[in-house]
Design a protein around this motif. Sequence first.
Motif, short mmCIF file in Angstrom:
data_model
loop_
_atom_site.label_atom_id
_atom_site.label_comp_id
_atom_site.label_asym_id
_atom_site.label_seq_id
_atom_site.Cartn_x
_atom_site.Cartn_y
_atom_site.Cartn_z
N LEU A 64 0.84 -1.21 0.00
CA LEU A 64 0.00 0.00 0.00
C LEU A 64 0.87 1.25 0.00
O LEU A 64 0.57 2.23 -0.70
CB LEU A 64 -0.93 0.00 1.20
N HIS B 4 -1.45 -1.71 -5.48
CA HIS B 4 -2.66 -1.56 -4.67
C HIS B 4 -3.47 -2.86 -4.66
O HIS B 4 -3.97 -3.29 -3.61
CB HIS B 4 -3.50 -0.41 -5.24
N TYR C 25 -10.82 1.86 7.41
CA TYR C 25 -9.49 1.75 6.80
C TYR C 25 -9.56 0.86 5.56
O TYR C 25 -9.08 1.22 4.48
CB TYR C 25 -8.50 1.18 7.81
N GLU C 26 -10.16 -0.30 5.71
CA GLU C 26 -10.22 -1.25 4.60
C GLU C 26 -11.13 -0.75 3.49
O GLU C 26 -10.80 -0.88 2.30
CB GLU C 26 -10.68 -2.61 5.12
N THR D 176 -9.48 2.24 1.51
CA THR D 176 -8.39 1.81 0.64
C THR D 176 -8.94 1.05 -0.56
O THR D 176 -8.42 1.17 -1.68
CB THR D 176 -7.39 0.91 1.40
N ILE E 150 -6.44 7.28 0.25
CA ILE E 150 -5.53 6.41 1.00
C ILE E 150 -5.06 7.09 2.27
O ILE E 150 -4.99 6.47 3.34
CB ILE E 150 -4.32 6.01 0.12
N ALA F 222 -7.83 6.98 4.71
CA ALA F 222 -7.97 5.64 5.29
C ALA F 222 -6.95 5.42 6.40
O ALA F 222 -7.25 4.76 7.41
CB ALA F 222 -7.79 4.59 4.19
N SER F 223 -5.75 5.98 6.23
CA SER F 223 -4.68 5.76 7.20
C SER F 223 -4.96 6.43 8.54
O SER F 223 -4.26 6.15 9.53
CB SER F 223 -3.36 6.28 6.63
N SER G 136 -5.92 0.22 11.61
CA SER G 136 -5.66 -0.67 10.47
C SER G 136 -5.66 -2.14 10.85
O SER G 136 -5.38 -2.99 10.00
CB SER G 136 -4.32 -0.31 9.83
#
Length: 417
Positions: A9, A59, A79-80, A83, A117, A120-121, A125
Motif C-alpha cells: 500500500l 494496490h 481503513y479497509e 483503501t 488512501i 484511510a490511514s 488498520s
Amino acid sequence: MLDFSGGALIAALLIYSLSFVFFAIAVGGKKWSNREPAEHGRRWGWIAFGAALAGTAAHVTFFVTRWIAGGHIPTSNMYEFMTMLAMAVMLAFIVIYLIYRNILLGAFTLPLAVILIAYASVFPSEIQPLIPSLNSIWLRVHVTTAALGEAFFAVGFAAALVQLLRVVDFTRTDKAGRKARRWTEYTLVVIIIVIGFLVSVFSFRAAGYEADFQQTVVKTVNGQEQTYVQKVKYGLPPFVKPHNSETVSVKPFLGMEKPLFEAPSWMNGVNAGRKLNTIIWSLLSGLILYGILRLVARKQLGAVISPHLSDIDPEDLDEISYRAIAIGYPIFTLGALIFAMIWAQIAWSRFWGWDPKEVWALITWLFYTAYLHLRLSRGWQGSKSAWLAVIGFLVVLFTLIGVNLVIAGLHSYAGVS
C-alpha cells in the motif's frame, strides 16, 4: 503477510504521487520542454499512465494479500473500505483514460486516490473478525460493486470539476459571474478542508498527542436503565469533550489545558464527542490552510488554476464526466440497492429497514437518476451537468463519511484513532 501487504500500500501511494507529478508535467506542455506541446504531452502522458498502472498493481497486491491474511474481504472497517474505494477509483480511471486519453483527467484523479488512501490511514488498520451476519458472499458482491460504482462517480466528479474551472470566467463582475466563481471556490474549499483534516491528524499523531476521558453512558434495555463507564481517547486537542464525562488527562496545546465545552446530550452516537471535535478541527485546519493559500496566491484559487486549462476543450470534459457516471450508475444500482437488499434479507431478515446508510444510498441513487434523466431528456449539458456531477459526488462523500462517522446505524464503522 500483513507487513508485506502494508508495504504494497505504501508503494502504491508513492507511485500514485509520482504518477501525478508526471501527469502535471504532461499538462505543463512546452513550459518544461523544447518539444511541441502535443508531442510532449503524449510522451509524459504515457509515462504517467504507466506509473498509474504500476501503482494500481501494487494496490491490488495490498488488497489480495490482506484478504488472504484476514480470511475475508477487507471491508470490515473504514481503513479497509476507503483503501478499497481508492483502488476502485484507479480501476475506473484506467477504463476511462483508455477510452478518452485525456491527461488532464489523470492530474485531477490521482490526487483523489492519494487523499482517499491518506484518509484511510487515519483509522485503525488492525484486521477485525467479521460477525456472522457479515460473513456472506453477498457482502463481497454488494460492497465491491457499490464501491466500483462510486469510483466511476468520482472520475465523473474529477472531470466535471476541471470543466467548471475551465469554463467559469473569473474576471466577470456581474451577479451571475460572481455566483459561479463563489460556488466553484466553495467546492475547492471542501477539498482543502479534507486535506486540512489529514494534515492536523497526522501532525498531532507524529507529535504523540493524546487526551483521555472517562464517560458515563446510560442505556435503556428492556425498559431498564443500565449504566456503564467507557474510556474515550482523543488524538486531537479537545475543543469539546464527550457528554457526561470526566477529564482523565489532557496534554496542553497553545495554552488550552481543558476542553472548551461538552458535547450536547442529543449526540449519543458512538464516540460522538470525539467525532464532533474532529469536525471542528477539520473546519479550522482547512480554513487556515485555505487562508494561507489565498495569501500566497492573492486571488481565488480557481482563478489561479483556470488559466492553465485554456487549451482544454470543455465539451470533451463534459462527455467524459457523463460517460463515467453512465457507466457507474448501473453498477451502483446493482451493488448499493439490489445486492444490498439481498444481503439485508439474509443478514437481518428484511430487505429494507430505513437504516441511515440505506436511506442515503437511496438518495444517492435518486440523485444520479435525476442527473441522467435531465441530461438525456432535458438536454442539460455544459455547466449545469457539471454542477450536478459535483453535487452528486458530495452526496456520495456524505454517504461514505458523514453517515459512517456521524450518524449511528447498522453500517457505522470505527472512528478516528
